[in-house]
Each structure stands twice: as structure tokens, then as C-alpha cells.
Design a protein around this motif. Structure first.
Motif, PDB file in Angstrom:
ATOM      1  N   ARG A  89      44.060  41.819  26.140  1.00  0.00           N
ATOM      2  CA  ARG A  89      45.085  41.511  27.086  1.00  0.00           C
ATOM      3  C   ARG A  89      44.274  40.048  27.803  1.00  0.00           C
ATOM      4  NH1 ARG A  89      46.391  45.863  28.993  1.00  0.00           N
ATOM      5  NH2 ARG A  89      44.834  45.897  30.430  1.00  0.00           N
ATOM      6  N   PHE A  90      43.084  40.219  28.069  1.00  0.00           N
ATOM      7  CA  PHE A  90      42.306  39.235  28.975  1.00  0.00           C
ATOM      8  C   PHE A  90      42.208  38.099  27.946  1.00  0.00           C
ATOM      9  CE2 PHE A  90      38.631  37.362  30.505  1.00  0.00           C
ATOM     10  CZ  PHE A  90      38.637  36.923  31.725  1.00  0.00           C
ATOM     11  N   ALA A  91      41.877  38.078  26.500  1.00  0.00           N
ATOM     12  CA  ALA A  91      41.750  37.245  25.555  1.00  0.00           C
ATOM     13  C   ALA A  91      43.090  36.429  25.501  1.00  0.00           C
ATOM     14  CB  ALA A  91      41.445  37.690  24.163  1.00  0.00           C
ATOM     15  N   ARG A  92      44.119  36.991  25.637  1.00  0.00           N
ATOM     16  CA  ARG A  92      45.442  36.597  25.438  1.00  0.00           C
ATOM     17  C   ARG A  92      45.733  35.548  26.446  1.00  0.00           C
ATOM     18  NH1 ARG A  92      47.545  41.533  23.805  1.00  0.00           N
ATOM     19  NH2 ARG A  92      48.490  41.665  25.650  1.00  0.00           N
ATOM     20  N   GLN A  93      45.515  35.990  27.765  1.00  0.00           N
ATOM     21  CA  GLN A  93      45.865  35.586  29.157  1.00  0.00           C
ATOM     22  C   GLN A  93      44.665  34.353  29.305  1.00  0.00           C
ATOM     23  OE1 GLN A  93      45.913  38.624  31.963  1.00  0.00           O
ATOM     24  NE2 GLN A  93      47.873  39.351  31.518  1.00  0.00           N
ATOM     25  N   GLY A  94      43.596  34.474  29.065  1.00  0.00           N
ATOM     26  CA  GLY A  94      42.450  33.560  29.420  1.00  0.00           C
ATOM     27  C   GLY A  94      42.103  33.732  30.690  1.00  0.00           C
ATOM     28  N   ALA A  95      40.641  33.403  30.910  1.00  0.00           N
ATOM     29  CA  ALA A  95      40.005  33.729  32.207  1.00  0.00           C
ATOM     30  C   ALA A  95      40.637  33.115  33.364  1.00  0.00           C
ATOM     31  CB  ALA A  95      38.716  32.978  31.950  1.00  0.00           C
ATOM     32  N   ARG A  96      41.500  32.258  33.210  1.00  0.00           N
ATOM     33  CA  ARG A  96      42.251  31.638  34.508  1.00  0.00           C
ATOM     34  C   ARG A  96      43.454  32.363  34.870  1.00  0.00           C
ATOM     35  NH1 ARG A  96      39.556  27.276  36.329  1.00  0.00           N
ATOM     36  NH2 ARG A  96      38.539  26.029  34.773  1.00  0.00           N
ATOM     37  N   GLY A  97      43.942  32.999  33.985  1.00  0.00           N
ATOM     38  CA  GLY A  97      45.175  33.686  34.146  1.00  0.00           C
ATOM     39  C   GLY A  97      45.130  35.246  34.413  1.00  0.00           C
ATOM     40  N   ALA A  98      43.735  35.760  34.631  1.00  0.00           N
ATOM     41  CA  ALA A  98      43.688  37.255  34.983  1.00  0.00           C
ATOM     42  C   ALA A  98      42.724  37.389  36.062  1.00  0.00           C
ATOM     43  CB  ALA A  98      43.320  37.892  33.592  1.00  0.00           C
ATOM     44  N   GLY A  99      42.568  38.563  36.487  1.00  0.00           N
ATOM     45  CA  GLY A  99      41.572  39.179  37.160  1.00  0.00           C
ATOM     46  C   GLY A  99      41.441  38.427  38.622  1.00  0.00           C
ATOM     47  N   LEU A 100      40.328  38.278  39.209  1.00  0.00           N
ATOM     48  CA  LEU A 100      39.805  37.727  40.591  1.00  0.00           C
ATOM     49  C   LEU A 100      40.211  36.045  40.537  1.00  0.00           C
ATOM     50  CD1 LEU A 100      36.663  39.594  41.224  1.00  0.00           C
ATOM     51  CD2 LEU A 100      38.916  40.097  42.490  1.00  0.00           C
ATOM     52  N   PHE A 101      39.955  35.599  39.453  1.00  0.00           N
ATOM     53  CA  PHE A 101      39.996  34.105  39.581  1.00  0.00           C
ATOM     54  C   PHE A 101      41.387  33.491  39.197  1.00  0.00           C
ATOM     55  CE2 PHE A 101      35.917  35.597  37.987  1.00  0.00           C
ATOM     56  CZ  PHE A 101      35.074  35.661  39.298  1.00  0.00           C
ATOM     57  N   SER A 102      42.421  34.373  39.230  1.00  0.00           N
ATOM     58  CA  SER A 102      43.692  33.892  38.772  1.00  0.00           C
ATOM     59  C   SER A 102      44.213  32.804  39.957  1.00  0.00           C
ATOM     60  CB  SER A 102      44.467  35.023  38.448  1.00  0.00           C
ATOM     61  OG  SER A 102      44.891  36.041  39.626  1.00  0.00           O
ATOM     62  N   ARG A 103      43.694  33.104  41.282  1.00  0.00           N
ATOM     63  CA  ARG A 103      44.282  32.214  42.266  1.00  0.00           C
ATOM     64  C   ARG A 103      43.285  31.459  42.572  1.00  0.00           C
ATOM     65  NH1 ARG A 103      46.547  37.029  45.551  1.00  0.00           N
ATOM     66  NH2 ARG A 103      47.285  38.117  43.710  1.00  0.00           N
ATOM     67  N   GLN A 104      42.900  30.553  42.181  1.00  0.00           N
ATOM     68  CA  GLN A 104      41.774  29.843  42.421  1.00  0.00           C
ATOM     69  C   GLN A 104      42.391  28.597  43.318  1.00  0.00           C
ATOM     70  OE1 GLN A 104      39.612  28.046  39.215  1.00  0.00           O
ATOM     71  NE2 GLN A 104      38.454  26.698  39.921  1.00  0.00           N
ATOM     72  N   ARG A 105      41.550  28.125  44.265  1.00  0.00           N
ATOM     73  CA  ARG A 105      41.998  27.041  45.029  1.00  0.00           C
ATOM     74  C   ARG A 105      41.890  25.754  44.409  1.00  0.00           C
ATOM     75  NH1 ARG A 105      36.651  27.516  47.817  1.00  0.00           N
ATOM     76  NH2 ARG A 105      35.679  25.435  47.178  1.00  0.00           N
ATOM     77  N   PRO A 106      42.744  24.650  44.693  1.00  0.00           N
ATOM     78  CA  PRO A 106      42.848  23.551  43.844  1.00  0.00           C
ATOM     79  C   PRO A 106      41.423  22.635  44.115  1.00  0.00           C
ATOM     80  CG  PRO A 106      44.934  23.888  45.511  1.00  0.00           C
ATOM     81  CD  PRO A 106      44.043  24.913  45.637  1.00  0.00           C
TER      82      PRO A 106
END
Length: 112
Positions: A89-106
Motif C-alpha cells: 500500500r505504501f509503495a502504491r501511494q508513495g512516500a508523500r501520500g502516506a503516513g506522517l509526511f502526507s501533510r507537508q507544509r508548502p
């Protein structure tokens, strides 16, 4: 006197089984006070099931004594190891779309 009447009262037990995802079967049973897990399975015709069994989410053997209000559960085998499923699931979503870092500030660095 009240203790003798309470001891002779039948046990109220629930049996829960899910043969497939989204299909849940539940039975409410009244069993004799000395009933065991195998007696509950026999009452719902699941005594020959190869599934693991438990009471309230804890593994239990077929000779386990039941108590009033117990929930007997049958666990079907997992089709996929949960760790493998999470990695896929993580591989499909990518690092930016999952977990703690999904809401990174601009404009922020990766991982912050």
C-alpha cells in the motif's frame, strides 16, 4: 438459595463467524452452565471447522469452559501478511501520500 439458582441458570453465549469479508454470521445461544467452547461450536454446526477459535479476541482451545456473556469467535486464515500488505500500500501511494509526511507544509523539506 440465590447462589444455587444462579449456578443452574443457562449461559448466554454469542458465536460469531465470518466466512468471507463482509459476511458475518452471529448466533445467540443458551447453553448449560458447564458448557465448553466445543459445545457452542457443535450447537451452530461448526465443530468441524478448521478455523482458529477464541473468546473475546483471545485464542482459546475447544475444551475451554464458557462463562455467561462470552463471545466465541472463529478466525479465518489471513490471505496476506499485514506487514506485506502495508508495504504494498505504501509503495502504491508513495512516500508523500502516506503516513506522517502526507501533510507537508508548502516549500518544506521532505520528512519535515
Amino acid at each position: 438459595m440465590a447462589e444455587a439458582a444462579a449456578a443452574a441458570a443457562p449461559l448466554r453465549v454469542e458465536v460469531v463467524f465470518s466466512a468471507a469479508a463482509g459476511q458475518v454470521q452471529e448466533w445467540s445461544l443458551r447453553l448449560p452452565p458447564s458448557a465448553r467452547l466445543r459445545d457452542a461450536l457443535r450447537a451452530v454446526h461448526l465443530e468441524d471447522s478448521a478455523c482458529a477459535t477464541g473468546i473475546w479476541g483471545r485464542r482459546a482451545e475447544h475444551d475451554q469452559l464458557l462463562e455467561d456473556g462470552d463471545r466465541v469467535e472463529l478466525y479465518r486464515p489471513l490471505l496476506v501478511d499485514p506487514k506485506v500488505a502495508r508495504r504494498e500500500r505504501f509503495a502504491r501511494q508513495g512516500a508523500r501520500g502516506a503516513g506522517l509526511f502526507s501533510r507537508q507544509r508548502p516549500g518544506g523539506k521532505a520528512g519535515y
